[in-house]
Motif scaffolding. Structure first.
Motif, PDB file in Angstrom:
ATOM      1  N   ILE A   1      90.281 110.021  49.188  1.00  0.00           N
ATOM      2  CA  ILE A   1      89.818 110.467  47.884  1.00  0.00           C
ATOM      3  C   ILE A   1      88.335 110.769  48.038  1.00  0.00           C
ATOM      4  N   TYR A   2      87.966 112.015  47.819  1.00  0.00           N
ATOM      5  CA  TYR A   2      86.574 112.418  47.959  1.00  0.00           C
ATOM      6  C   TYR A   2      85.824 112.022  46.699  1.00  0.00           C
ATOM      7  N   ARG A   3      84.986 111.019  46.824  1.00  0.00           N
ATOM      8  CA  ARG A   3      84.273 110.517  45.665  1.00  0.00           C
ATOM      9  C   ARG A   3      82.763 110.465  45.870  1.00  0.00           C
ATOM     10  N   SER A   4      82.284 111.142  46.889  1.00  0.00           N
ATOM     11  CA  SER A   4      80.841 111.166  47.105  1.00  0.00           C
ATOM     12  C   SER A   4      80.202 112.201  46.171  1.00  0.00           C
ATOM     13  N   ALA A   5      78.964 111.967  45.846  1.00  0.00           N
ATOM     14  CA  ALA A   5      78.254 112.860  44.932  1.00  0.00           C
ATOM     15  C   ALA A   5      76.909 113.241  45.553  1.00  0.00           C
ATOM     16  N   PRO A   6      76.432 114.429  45.245  1.00  0.00           N
ATOM     17  CA  PRO A   6      75.116 114.823  45.758  1.00  0.00           C
ATOM     18  C   PRO A   6      74.013 114.055  45.036  1.00  0.00           C
ATOM     19  N   PRO A   7      72.833 114.022  45.612  1.00  0.00           N
ATOM     20  CA  PRO A   7      71.704 113.377  44.917  1.00  0.00           C
ATOM     21  C   PRO A   7      71.413 114.098  43.598  1.00  0.00           C
ATOM     22  N   VAL A   8      70.949 113.338  42.626  1.00  0.00           N
ATOM     23  CA  VAL A   8      70.551 113.893  41.330  1.00  0.00           C
ATOM     24  C   VAL A   8      69.038 113.736  41.237  1.00  0.00           C
ATOM     25  N   GLU A   9      68.355 114.858  41.158  1.00  0.00           N
ATOM     26  CA  GLU A   9      66.889 114.871  41.125  1.00  0.00           C
ATOM     27  C   GLU A   9      66.304 114.103  42.308  1.00  0.00           C
ATOM     28  N   GLY A  10      66.948 114.248  43.474  1.00  0.00           N
ATOM     29  CA  GLY A  10      66.458 113.621  44.693  1.00  0.00           C
ATOM     30  C   GLY A  10      66.792 112.149  44.846  1.00  0.00           C
ATOM     31  N   GLN A  11      67.471 111.559  43.878  1.00  0.00           N
ATOM     32  CA  GLN A  11      67.820 110.138  43.906  1.00  0.00           C
ATOM     33  C   GLN A  11      69.323 109.980  44.106  1.00  0.00           C
ATOM     34  N   PRO A  12      69.753 108.883  44.740  1.00  0.00           N
ATOM     35  CA  PRO A  12      71.199 108.617  44.809  1.00  0.00           C
ATOM     36  C   PRO A  12      71.765 108.528  43.396  1.00  0.00           C
ATOM     37  N   ILE A  13      73.011 108.924  43.248  1.00  0.00           N
ATOM     38  CA  ILE A  13      73.623 108.950  41.914  1.00  0.00           C
ATOM     39  C   ILE A  13      73.630 107.567  41.256  1.00  0.00           C
ATOM     40  N   GLU A  14      73.732 106.511  42.057  1.00  0.00           N
ATOM     41  CA  GLU A  14      73.737 105.153  41.487  1.00  0.00           C
ATOM     42  C   GLU A  14      72.435 104.849  40.754  1.00  0.00           C
ATOM     43  N   VAL A  15      71.330 105.459  41.201  1.00  0.00           N
ATOM     44  CA  VAL A  15      70.018 105.228  40.587  1.00  0.00           C
ATOM     45  C   VAL A  15      69.810 106.152  39.396  1.00  0.00           C
ATOM     46  N   SER A  16      70.083 107.439  39.579  1.00  0.00           N
ATOM     47  CA  SER A  16      69.745 108.420  38.553  1.00  0.00           C
ATOM     48  C   SER A  16      70.830 108.613  37.498  1.00  0.00           C
ATOM     49  N   ALA A  17      72.074 108.288  37.812  1.00  0.00           N
ATOM     50  CA  ALA A  17      73.177 108.475  36.854  1.00  0.00           C
ATOM     51  C   ALA A  17      74.213 107.364  37.049  1.00  0.00           C
ATOM     52  N   PRO A  18      73.910 106.144  36.600  1.00  0.00           N
ATOM     53  CA  PRO A  18      74.810 105.011  36.868  1.00  0.00           C
ATOM     54  C   PRO A  18      76.191 105.129  36.225  1.00  0.00           C
ATOM     55  N   GLU A  19      76.297 105.773  35.061  1.00  0.00           N
ATOM     56  CA  GLU A  19      77.610 105.877  34.421  1.00  0.00           C
ATOM     57  C   GLU A  19      78.581 106.724  35.252  1.00  0.00           C
ATOM     58  N   PRO A  20      78.186 107.945  35.659  1.00  0.00           N
ATOM     59  CA  PRO A  20      79.093 108.718  36.521  1.00  0.00           C
ATOM     60  C   PRO A  20      79.355 108.018  37.860  1.00  0.00           C
ATOM     61  N   ALA A  21      78.363 107.306  38.374  1.00  0.00           N
ATOM     62  CA  ALA A  21      78.558 106.585  39.634  1.00  0.00           C
ATOM     63  C   ALA A  21      79.654 105.532  39.485  1.00  0.00           C
ATOM     64  N   ALA A  22      79.676 104.848  38.356  1.00  0.00           N
ATOM     65  CA  ALA A  22      80.716 103.841  38.117  1.00  0.00           C
ATOM     66  C   ALA A  22      82.095 104.493  38.032  1.00  0.00           C
TER      67      ALA A  22
END
Length: 58
Positions: A20-41
């Motif tokens: 299952i491909y669940r990786s995401a590109p950086p958002v504004e240069g930050q890992p998605i867990e930092v910049s967008a925690p809801e979508p990361a969850a």
């Protein structure tokens, strides 16, 4: 289509998702867990989905 493998059913076939491909590109240069925690969850929740199925036809 049902979740899981058939047990001697004979009509149809089993199918398993290998990845299952669940990786995401950086958002504004930050890992998605930092910049967008809801979508990361939500991406993390993908790992709890079923990956084995049985498809029947007649």
């Amino acid at each position: 289509m049902t979740v899981g493998h058939a047990r001697g059913d004979g009509s149809g076939g089993d199918f398993s998702l290998r990845k299952i491909y669940r990786s995401a590109p950086p958002v504004e240069g930050q890992p998605i867990e930092v910049s967008a925690p809801e979508p990361a969850a939500e991406l993390d929740a993908l790992s709890s989905l079923a990956t084995d199925f049985h498809v029947r036809w007649s």
